[in-house]
Design a protein around this motif. Structure first.
Motif, mmCIF file in Angstrom:
data_model
loop_
_atom_site.group_PDB
_atom_site.id
_atom_site.type_symbol
_atom_site.label_atom_id
_atom_site.label_comp_id
_atom_site.label_asym_id
_atom_site.label_seq_id
_atom_site.Cartn_x
_atom_site.Cartn_y
_atom_site.Cartn_z
ATOM 1 N N UNK A 22 19.265 7.319 -0.995
ATOM 2 C CA UNK A 22 20.005 6.459 -1.928
ATOM 3 C C UNK A 22 20.141 7.155 -3.280
ATOM 4 N N UNK A 23 21.220 6.847 -4.025
ATOM 5 C CA UNK A 23 21.374 7.469 -5.344
ATOM 6 C C UNK A 23 20.251 7.040 -6.282
ATOM 7 N N UNK A 24 19.922 7.908 -7.223
ATOM 8 C CA UNK A 24 18.830 7.555 -8.117
ATOM 9 C C UNK A 24 19.289 6.558 -9.187
ATOM 10 N N UNK A 25 18.431 5.556 -9.391
ATOM 11 C CA UNK A 25 18.631 4.483 -10.368
ATOM 12 C C UNK A 25 17.286 3.788 -10.488
ATOM 13 N N UNK A 26 17.109 2.941 -11.515
ATOM 14 C CA UNK A 26 15.805 2.303 -11.690
ATOM 15 C C UNK A 26 15.932 0.815 -12.001
ATOM 16 N N UNK A 27 14.900 0.058 -11.590
ATOM 17 C CA UNK A 27 14.830 -1.358 -11.943
ATOM 18 C C UNK A 27 13.850 -1.601 -13.076
ATOM 19 N N UNK A 28 13.181 -0.526 -13.484
ATOM 20 C CA UNK A 28 12.165 -0.681 -14.543
ATOM 21 C C UNK A 28 12.816 -0.985 -15.878
ATOM 22 N N UNK A 29 12.016 -1.550 -16.779
ATOM 23 C CA UNK A 29 12.534 -1.869 -18.123
ATOM 24 C C UNK A 29 13.859 -2.634 -18.031
ATOM 25 N N UNK A 49 8.565 8.562 -14.988
ATOM 26 C CA UNK A 49 7.304 7.947 -15.413
ATOM 27 C C UNK A 49 6.301 9.005 -15.872
ATOM 28 N N UNK A 50 6.204 10.088 -15.121
ATOM 29 C CA UNK A 50 5.260 11.150 -15.479
ATOM 30 C C UNK A 50 5.642 11.788 -16.814
ATOM 31 N N UNK A 51 6.928 12.006 -16.998
ATOM 32 C CA UNK A 51 7.392 12.609 -18.249
ATOM 33 C C UNK A 51 7.103 11.680 -19.418
ATOM 34 N N UNK A 52 7.348 10.387 -19.215
ATOM 35 C CA UNK A 52 7.093 9.416 -20.290
ATOM 36 C C UNK A 52 5.601 9.296 -20.599
ATOM 37 N N UNK A 53 4.766 9.651 -19.617
ATOM 38 C CA UNK A 53 3.314 9.553 -19.853
ATOM 39 C C UNK A 53 2.793 10.798 -20.560
ATOM 40 N N UNK A 54 3.718 11.742 -20.825
ATOM 41 C CA UNK A 54 3.323 12.933 -21.580
ATOM 42 C C UNK A 54 3.041 14.153 -20.714
ATOM 43 N N UNK A 55 3.271 14.036 -19.408
ATOM 44 C CA UNK A 55 3.031 15.193 -18.527
ATOM 45 C C UNK A 55 4.176 16.194 -18.639
ATOM 46 N N UNK A 56 3.856 17.467 -18.420
ATOM 47 C CA UNK A 56 4.919 18.456 -18.219
ATOM 48 C C UNK A 56 5.371 18.311 -16.779
ATOM 49 N N UNK A 57 6.646 18.043 -16.598
ATOM 50 C CA UNK A 57 7.159 17.740 -15.257
ATOM 51 C C UNK A 57 8.220 18.757 -14.854
ATOM 52 N N UNK A 58 8.089 19.227 -13.612
ATOM 53 C CA UNK A 58 9.084 20.095 -12.993
ATOM 54 C C UNK A 58 9.691 19.292 -11.850
ATOM 55 N N UNK A 102 13.082 7.515 -5.404
ATOM 56 C CA UNK A 102 11.648 7.507 -5.727
ATOM 57 C C UNK A 102 11.264 8.723 -6.557
ATOM 58 N N UNK A 103 11.708 9.904 -6.144
ATOM 59 C CA UNK A 103 11.333 11.130 -6.847
ATOM 60 C C UNK A 103 11.723 11.100 -8.314
ATOM 61 N N UNK A 155 0.807 -1.236 0.000
ATOM 62 C CA UNK A 155 0.000 0.000 0.000
ATOM 63 C C UNK A 155 0.832 1.273 0.000
ATOM 64 N N UNK A 156 2.169 1.152 -0.029
ATOM 65 C CA UNK A 156 2.977 2.375 -0.022
ATOM 66 C C UNK A 156 3.946 2.425 -1.200
ATOM 67 N N UNK A 157 3.656 1.733 -2.272
ATOM 68 C CA UNK A 157 4.453 1.779 -3.493
ATOM 69 C C UNK A 157 3.518 2.059 -4.673
ATOM 70 N N UNK A 158 3.996 2.747 -5.679
ATOM 71 C CA UNK A 158 3.142 3.120 -6.810
ATOM 72 C C UNK A 158 2.933 1.923 -7.750
ATOM 73 N N UNK A 159 1.989 2.074 -8.671
ATOM 74 C CA UNK A 159 1.529 0.930 -9.474
ATOM 75 C C UNK A 159 2.654 0.295 -10.298
ATOM 76 N N UNK A 160 3.498 1.097 -10.885
ATOM 77 C CA UNK A 160 4.543 0.524 -11.762
ATOM 78 C C UNK A 160 5.824 0.219 -10.996
ATOM 79 N N UNK A 161 5.741 0.314 -9.644
ATOM 80 C CA UNK A 161 6.958 0.132 -8.842
ATOM 81 C C UNK A 161 7.586 -1.238 -9.077
#
Ligand SMILES: Cc1cc2nc3c(=O)[nH]c(=O)nc-3n(C[C@H](O)[C@H](O)[C@H](O)COP(=O)(O)OP(=O)(O)OC[C@H]3O[C@@H](n4cnc5c(N)ncnc54)[C@H](O)[C@@H]3O)c2cc1C
Length: 415
Positions: A235-242, A181-190, A174-175, A42-48
């Motif tokens: 922790x340093x930013x990195x991803x396990x996705x894709x 993910x938001x940028x890839x979904x087409x959102x304008x992200x700051x 996480x950030x 319940x504390x992780x996002x859908x594509x986590x």
């Protein structure tokens, strides 16, 4: 009332403690506020998905045949693994049991209150994790009510957010994953960039986790840290996705994400930033360079036959480039920013454990989970003993140590 051992929390740490207590026939109950693996549920996002490869999921007695060792399972898959783990030894988990206090009972026992019921315990093992809530800056309250506020534990997917642009505050693991993910979904992200480093997913033919394990980075002990405050570094930013990839702020900027300095003030629709974007991006670059140099030195020292770094065997996430400029402030309305995602780090609160076992940060003072109060233990926290103590990889070893200590020092009835 029958004295027993009480474990609080049914995440990987609590279940590992329960596994060893079961192995040694020590009667115990696991009180879990929610369900088994609640934090992942319940504390992780859908594509986590995990940022550590599946081979790091080393829970005692668990074989992960159906998973590719070098892939990164989803959060839901990991919950499935935790459930199987719990079922494999009939873990005595009492779900829906939030513990509201742990206090002294008699000379050496404990009273544990859950759901208004008091249970007596000869030992208590607190396994509630160190990522309990998101620390938000005070000025978050000054944002207009029209702006939706979520954080990394309540964010689910781009589609769940109101239309419009999104401001993500914090460039930790996480950030940055959420911003991508938001940028890839087409959102304008700051994205407000903080002090978190970058680490290459793959370098000289191997995943970073392999190098961290082989070089002993994950086995560094807490006493090797320069300062106790280093235990709480993001922790340093990195991803396990894709299949796992490097997250690089420079590439996010090239992909259209507006990078900003750290968020310094909120005055209704006007938000302001510290002039530290260049400095923070350099810190992220330097973190990555330092890691690569450490690996290079290790390869040389050990005469390892590893390929020289190139884009085939290493993932630099698109490389660096000129640092974009950040405005000093923005108007939320004119940028159509309708949502703020707080990725500003996690906090913890153990005040319900009413014993003098906490340091100036409110963090348990332990020797590998053993406190000065006989029978009171903690598990699963960052740097409890080593770098890996707060990760899936480290849960089993520390739990074994705590249960061995408990058996050697406490009179526990054995079934
Ligand atoms: C976003 C995120 C991503 C992460 N990704 C990875 C990763 O990819 N790989 C990795 O190795 N590590 C990762 N970690 C670090 C770590 O593995 C997790 O934080 C993990 O959840 C810690 O396990 P735990 O058992 O210590 O705590 P948790 O999994 O948080 O379990 C604690 C349990 O205690 C329960 N609880 C809390 N308070 C009470 C109470 N008072 N009474 C009863 N029950 C209570 C909670 O409901 C919860 O189920 C990540 C952490 C975060 C926050």
């Amino acid at each position: 009332m029958r004295e027993e051992t009480i474990v609080i929390g049914a995440g990987q740490a609590g279940l590992c403690a329960s596994y060893f207590l079961t192995q040694f026939g020590v009667p115990h109950t696991v009180f879990e506020a929610g369900r088994v693996g609640e934090s992942w549920l319940s504390r992780r996002w859908d594509s986590f998905c995990l940022v550590t490869p599946n081979w790091t999921v080393q829970l005692p007695g668990v074989e992960l045949e159906s998973f590719d060792a070098d892939a990164f399972m989803s959060g839901d898959d990991f919950v499935g693994v935790l459930r199987q783990f719990a079922e494999s030894f009939n873990a005595p988990v009492q779900t829906g049991s939030l513990v509201s206090s742990v206090t002294r009972r008699g000379a050496s026992g404990f009273e544990v209150v859950t759901n208004g019921e008091t249970r007596c315990a000869s030992n208590v093992i607190v396994c509630c994790g160190g990522y309990q809530f998101i620390r938000k800056p005070q000025f978050a309250r000054q944002l207009p009510a029209s702006v939706e506020q979520v954080d990394v534990s309540t964010y689910r997917s781009p589609g769940d957010l109101p239309d419009g642009s999104v401001l993500v505050v914090g460039s930790g693991q996480s950030g940055t994953q959420i911003a991508e993910e938001l940028s890839e979904s087409g959102r304008d992200v700051y994205l407000c960039v903080g002090k978190a480093g970058r680490i290459p997913r793959r370098y000289r033919g191997r995943d970073l986790s392999h190098w961290q394990l082989e070089m002993g980075i994950v086995d560094r002990t807490v006493d090797q840290l320069d300062s106790p405050a280093d235990r709480f570094r993001g922790d340093p930013h990195v991803s396990g996705r894709r299949g796992g990839h490097t997250l690089n702020l420079h590439q996010l900027a090239r992909d259209g994400v507006q990078l900003l300095g750290s968020l310094s003030a909120v005055d209704g629709p006007k938000i302001s930033f510290t002039d530290n974007l260049a400095e923070n991006m350099k810190a992220a670059d330097d973190f990555s360079d330092t890691f690569c140099r450490m690996v290079d030195d290790y390869i040389e020292e050990k005469c390892i036959d590893a390929p020289l770094p190139d884009d085939e065997n290493s993932d630099f996430g698109g490389g660096t480039g000129p640092c974009p400029s950040s405005p000093g402030d923005l108007d939320l309305g004119s940028c159509n920013i309708r949502t703020v995602v707080w990725a500003t780090g996690f906090g913890f609160d153990f005040s319900w454990v009413r014993f003098p076992v906490f340091d100036e940060f409110g963090y348990p003072k332990t020797k590998r989970g053993v406190t000065e109060v006989e029978g009171l233990y903690f598990l699963g926290l960052n740097w409890l003993h080593t770098r890996k103590s707060g990760t899936i990889l480290g849960a089993g070893d520390d739990a074994k140590h705590v249960v061995d200590h408990l058996r050697q020092t406490r009179t526990v009835p054995v079934r």
